[in-house]
Design a protein around this motif. Sequence first.
Motif, PDB file in Angstrom:
ATOM      1  N   ASP A 162       0.664  -1.240   0.000  1.00 20.19           N
ATOM      2  CA  ASP A 162      -0.061  -0.102   0.065  1.00 20.19           C
ATOM      3  C   ASP A 162       0.724   1.400   0.099  1.00 20.19           C
ATOM      4  O   ASP A 162       0.428   2.517  -0.117  1.00 20.19           O
ATOM      5  CB  ASP A 162      -1.035  -0.047   1.257  1.00 20.19           C
ATOM      6  N   GLY A 163       2.096   1.161   0.176  1.00 18.20           N
ATOM      7  CA  GLY A 163       3.044   2.364   0.526  1.00 18.20           C
ATOM      8  C   GLY A 163       2.932   2.918   1.805  1.00 18.20           C
ATOM      9  O   GLY A 163       2.162   2.302   2.833  1.00 18.20           O
ATOM     10  N   TRP A 164       3.477   3.714   2.031  1.00 16.69           N
ATOM     11  CA  TRP A 164       3.864   4.424   3.612  1.00 16.69           C
ATOM     12  C   TRP A 164       2.644   5.351   3.704  1.00 16.69           C
ATOM     13  O   TRP A 164       3.089   6.511   3.383  1.00 16.69           O
ATOM     14  CB  TRP A 164       5.215   4.774   3.876  1.00 16.69           C
ATOM     15  N   ASN A 165       1.548   5.165   3.939  1.00 16.91           N
ATOM     16  CA  ASN A 165       0.664   5.905   3.779  1.00 16.91           C
ATOM     17  C   ASN A 165      -0.758   5.598   4.625  1.00 16.91           C
ATOM     18  O   ASN A 165      -0.603   4.595   5.585  1.00 16.91           O
ATOM     19  CB  ASN A 165      -0.392   6.110   2.452  1.00 16.91           C
ATOM     20  N   ASN A 166      -2.065   6.296   4.774  1.00 15.03           N
ATOM     21  CA  ASN A 166      -2.999   5.856   5.546  1.00 15.03           C
ATOM     22  C   ASN A 166      -3.683   4.561   5.190  1.00 15.03           C
ATOM     23  O   ASN A 166      -4.287   3.849   6.048  1.00 15.03           O
ATOM     24  CB  ASN A 166      -3.756   6.941   5.624  1.00 15.03           C
ATOM     25  N   ARG A 167      -3.428   4.068   4.102  1.00 20.25           N
ATOM     26  CA  ARG A 167      -3.966   2.601   3.688  1.00 20.25           C
ATOM     27  C   ARG A 167      -3.375   1.769   4.589  1.00 20.25           C
ATOM     28  O   ARG A 167      -3.889   0.647   5.096  1.00 20.25           O
ATOM     29  CB  ARG A 167      -4.048   2.416   2.316  1.00 20.25           C
TER      30      ARG A 167
ATOM     31  N   PRO B  25       4.031   9.922   6.433  1.00 20.65           N
ATOM     32  CA  PRO B  25       5.007   8.857   6.467  1.00 20.65           C
ATOM     33  C   PRO B  25       6.448   8.676   6.955  1.00 20.65           C
ATOM     34  O   PRO B  25       6.862   7.459   7.471  1.00 20.65           O
ATOM     35  CB  PRO B  25       5.132   8.867   4.622  1.00 20.65           C
ATOM     36  N   VAL B  26       6.919   9.666   7.072  1.00 23.48           N
ATOM     37  CA  VAL B  26       8.265   9.695   7.887  1.00 23.48           C
ATOM     38  C   VAL B  26       8.243   9.400   9.474  1.00 23.48           C
ATOM     39  O   VAL B  26       8.847   8.428   9.833  1.00 23.48           O
ATOM     40  CB  VAL B  26       8.893  11.152   7.773  1.00 23.48           C
TER      41      VAL B  26
ATOM     42  N   ARG C 251      10.913   1.326  -0.362  1.00 25.59           N
ATOM     43  CA  ARG C 251      10.034   2.451  -0.358  1.00 25.59           C
ATOM     44  C   ARG C 251      10.370   3.472   0.631  1.00 25.59           C
ATOM     45  O   ARG C 251      10.086   4.617   0.434  1.00 25.59           O
ATOM     46  CB  ARG C 251       8.667   2.177  -0.305  1.00 25.59           C
ATOM     47  N   ALA C 252      10.586   2.968   1.960  1.00 31.38           N
ATOM     48  CA  ALA C 252      10.840   3.893   2.911  1.00 31.38           C
ATOM     49  C   ALA C 252      12.240   4.745   2.488  1.00 31.38           C
ATOM     50  O   ALA C 252      12.305   6.066   2.859  1.00 31.38           O
ATOM     51  CB  ALA C 252      11.206   3.361   4.181  1.00 31.38           C
TER      52      ALA C 252
ATOM     53  N   ALA D 280      17.356  15.515   6.566  1.00 28.29           N
ATOM     54  CA  ALA D 280      17.894  15.890   7.771  1.00 28.29           C
ATOM     55  C   ALA D 280      17.247  14.763   8.743  1.00 28.29           C
ATOM     56  O   ALA D 280      18.106  14.201   9.729  1.00 28.29           O
ATOM     57  CB  ALA D 280      17.283  17.105   8.293  1.00 28.29           C
ATOM     58  N   ARG D 281      16.223  14.373   8.778  1.00 24.64           N
ATOM     59  CA  ARG D 281      15.623  13.203   9.297  1.00 24.64           C
ATOM     60  C   ARG D 281      16.130  12.212   9.116  1.00 24.64           C
ATOM     61  O   ARG D 281      16.513  10.922   9.900  1.00 24.64           O
ATOM     62  CB  ARG D 281      13.920  13.172   9.048  1.00 24.64           C
ATOM     63  N   ALA D 282      16.294  11.785   7.953  1.00 23.97           N
ATOM     64  CA  ALA D 282      17.239  10.523   7.379  1.00 23.97           C
ATOM     65  C   ALA D 282      18.620  10.360   8.232  1.00 23.97           C
ATOM     66  O   ALA D 282      18.936   9.067   8.666  1.00 23.97           O
ATOM     67  CB  ALA D 282      17.313  10.639   5.886  1.00 23.97           C
ATOM     68  N   ALA D 283      19.136  11.465   8.070  1.00 21.31           N
ATOM     69  CA  ALA D 283      20.389  11.434   8.762  1.00 21.31           C
ATOM     70  C   ALA D 283      20.336  11.010  10.301  1.00 21.31           C
ATOM     71  O   ALA D 283      21.079  10.557  10.830  1.00 21.31           O
ATOM     72  CB  ALA D 283      21.172  12.763   8.564  1.00 21.31           C
TER      73      ALA D 283
END
Length: 219
Positions: free
Chosen positions: A27-32, A56-57, A109-110, A121-124
């Motif tokens: 479904d992807g990183w989403n509300n589903r 998603p993050v 996907r993430a 920045a969040r990924a780091a």
Amino acid sequence: MMDLKDATLDELRAALAPQVAANAAFDGWNNRAVDAAADALGVDRDVAHLAFTDGPVAMIDAWFAYVDAAMLARFTPEQLAAMKIRARITALVEARLDLAAPHREALRRALAILAMPQNLARAAQLGWRAADAMWRAAGDTATDYNHYSKRMTLGAVYASTIAVFLDDESQGQADTRAFLARRIENIMQFEKAKAKWLTPPEHRFSLSRFVGRLRYPAV
């Protein structure tokens, strides 16, 4: 399974995270993915959405935190203490790979989401958190600049290993494990070289000083 009826949002987020990851591949990183996770755990969908208001993050962050915790749960302090440092780091990274293996598409996907400019920045931060968790579990107590250099080096090794892991079709991810072993060897060589460079001059071997002591031994 814990009762989620009276769970805090932090507890709910932690419980939902692996279920969200399991659905994110499709479904992807989403509300589903959140809805499917909520249904699987018998949680009200609207309440589940409150746990991931940052989108998603936040979902990815929660899953990575779950992987951190699950990695640590695989080993007792005694088990890690019985290993050499190289084996500890290798075991911890491989534990993360084992946990991610059923969800490789979700991980792919993430990482694509985290690679977006607004998320770098969040990924780091998440990469640093993973490296820090591994070094702390391995028994690292450095507080000087070694604390930072070790985590930056391991973070780079882990990121490159994940890149190989995502496309590895070998039995038991043998190619990834071989790649990791080579990169861990690089870390060990770097740490040895760094220790040598940082040895105070008075503690380094000096041929002239050695010959001088032979000629003029201390009284």
